[in-house]
Design a protein around this motif. Structure first.
Motif, short mmCIF file in Angstrom:
data_model
loop_
_atom_site.label_atom_id
_atom_site.label_comp_id
_atom_site.label_asym_id
_atom_site.label_seq_id
_atom_site.Cartn_x
_atom_site.Cartn_y
_atom_site.Cartn_z
N GLU A 53 0.83 -1.20 0.00
CA GLU A 53 0.00 0.00 0.00
C GLU A 53 0.87 1.27 0.00
N VAL A 54 1.97 1.24 0.75
CA VAL A 54 2.91 2.37 0.73
C VAL A 54 3.51 2.53 -0.66
N HIS A 55 3.87 1.41 -1.27
CA HIS A 55 4.46 1.45 -2.61
C HIS A 55 3.49 2.00 -3.65
N VAL A 56 2.23 1.63 -3.55
CA VAL A 56 1.21 2.12 -4.48
C VAL A 56 1.10 3.64 -4.38
N ILE A 225 3.98 9.33 4.10
CA ILE A 225 5.40 9.43 3.75
C ILE A 225 5.66 9.18 2.26
N PRO A 226 5.05 8.16 1.65
CA PRO A 226 5.31 7.94 0.22
C PRO A 226 4.82 9.06 -0.69
N MET A 290 10.54 10.29 10.45
CA MET A 290 10.60 9.97 9.02
C MET A 290 9.64 10.86 8.22
N ARG A 291 8.47 11.10 8.79
CA ARG A 291 7.48 11.96 8.13
C ARG A 291 8.01 13.38 8.00
N LEU A 330 2.30 19.22 1.12
CA LEU A 330 2.77 18.20 2.06
C LEU A 330 3.27 18.83 3.35
N LEU A 331 3.92 19.99 3.25
CA LEU A 331 4.39 20.69 4.44
C LEU A 331 3.24 21.08 5.36
#
Length: 348
Positions: A53-56, A225-226, A290-291, A330-331
């Motif tokens: 799901e992260v990769h998608v 994150i992605p 990480m985010r 995103l910020l």
């Protein structure tokens, strides 16, 4: 991880041709989003495949972060129901959200800020014999449509908050489109006014959100994150395209692709490590870090791409300028960078 060939085909055939329309005309790529579920990428019958799901999300974000953000909203709604003990939602609604028949939104921007001590809850709920009555207004909820569902959190009393998922066509709920953003206007974002909306028990995700929030917020953050990873990689590609132009003068810029690639690889490795072993469920501070790092890296990469591209990037609907606007989104996506900084450094 599932075979990604069909994902690449979906993106190239059904999303890439629409990117300009999404960015310039606020087009909502609803059918493409449903195709992700129809292709089986969101199925959790044998357990949630977080890495897939992260990769998608990452792959879609390389082409269009607006649509990837919509998918994040949808994944957030899946997360709420996947962690609920409500059999109606898990047996009747969840399969339709996972198989592409229905789409979902999140509605938790305000509650996440509430739990970080930044805002009061905007929605209030009164207990009835059959459920609750909810009043109040949410200023912005994305990935909504006439047959969509989205999550809400409402305060019943100072000691109790409930969570529910609500269909957009619920009686007493009024949606007003919001299209005045700098970018990401094709995200189907609406203000949502609740005027005596009846919430039956079968829509209730949790009667004790103060405890439930701990279960859902790791995935809520992980799936964001992605968004940044995809935009960062696309920005690096944009820089690489022009590295030999104008006599190589781009070599003198302070932001260079090799540096960005190194930072991206480090974050990506750590993120997929957290997703693969589901360590993110128990490493909250690492996940927040990480985010935050991803948001800053995305902004640096998008800005760097604009500098390297020069005049070509300064066109209104160029890919570099679109990614710059996406990076600023995103910020400011909850949790925003200032929200993240507060959570990571609570004592001043």
């Amino acid at each position: 991880m599932k075979d990604m060939k069909s994902l690449e085909e979906l993106i190239q055939e059904q999303l890439k041709p629409l990117v300009r329309k999404i960015d310039a005309e606020a087009y909502y790529a609803e059918e493409f989003l449903k195709s992700i579920g129809k292709a089986g990428f969101l199925n959790s019958e044998t357990g949630v495949d977080y890495s897939t799901e992260v990769h998608v999300v990452e792959e879609i974000s390389k082409v269009c972060m607006t649509t990837a953000f919509n998918l994040w909203c949808h994944l957030a709604s899946l997360t709420y129901i996947r962690n609920s003990e409500n059999s109606y939602l898990k047996d009747e609604i969840l399969p339709q959200l996972e198989n592409g028949h229905l789409l979902g939104g999140t509605g938790l921007s305000n509650p996440m800020k509430y739990y970080a001590g930044l805002e009061a809850l905007h929605l209030k709920a009164k207990k009835t014999n059959k459920g609750y009555i909810v009043d109040g207004q949410l200023p912005s909820v994305s990935n909504l449509g006439i047959d969509h569902w989205f999550g809400i959190i409402a305060e019943v009393s100072p000691d109790q908050r409930i969570m529910a998922v609500v269909p957009c066509n619920a009686e007493g709920l009024t949606l007003k489109a919001k299209l005045e953003y700098l970018g990401v206007n094709g995200s189907a974002t609406y203000s949502c006014a609740f005027d005596g909306v009846t919430i039956p028990e079968k829509w209730i995700v949790s009667h004790d959100v103060d405890s439930f929030i701990v279960k859902i917020r790791p995935a809520f953050v992980l799936y964001q994150i992605p968004l940044g990873l995809g935009v960062t990689e696309a920005s690096i590609g944009s820089i690489r395209q022009v590295c030999n132009k104008q006599g190589g003068c781009n070599d003198f810029l302070t932001v260079q692709p090799a540096e960005l690639e190194k930072e991206l690889a480090q974050i990506r490795t750590e993120v997929y490590k957290l997703a693969d072993g589901q360590g993110f469920l128990h490493q909250w501070k690492d996940l927040l870090q990480m985010r935050l790092l991803t948001a800053y890296l995305t902004a640096k990469a998008a800005h760097g791409s604009m500098l390297h591209q020069g005049g070509a990037g300064y066109l209104k609907y160029s890919s570099p300028s679109r990614r710059l606007r996406e990076s600023y989104f995103l910020l400011n996506l909850t949790p925003t960078v200032k929200h993240l900084e507060k959570m990571l450094h609570p004592i001043k």
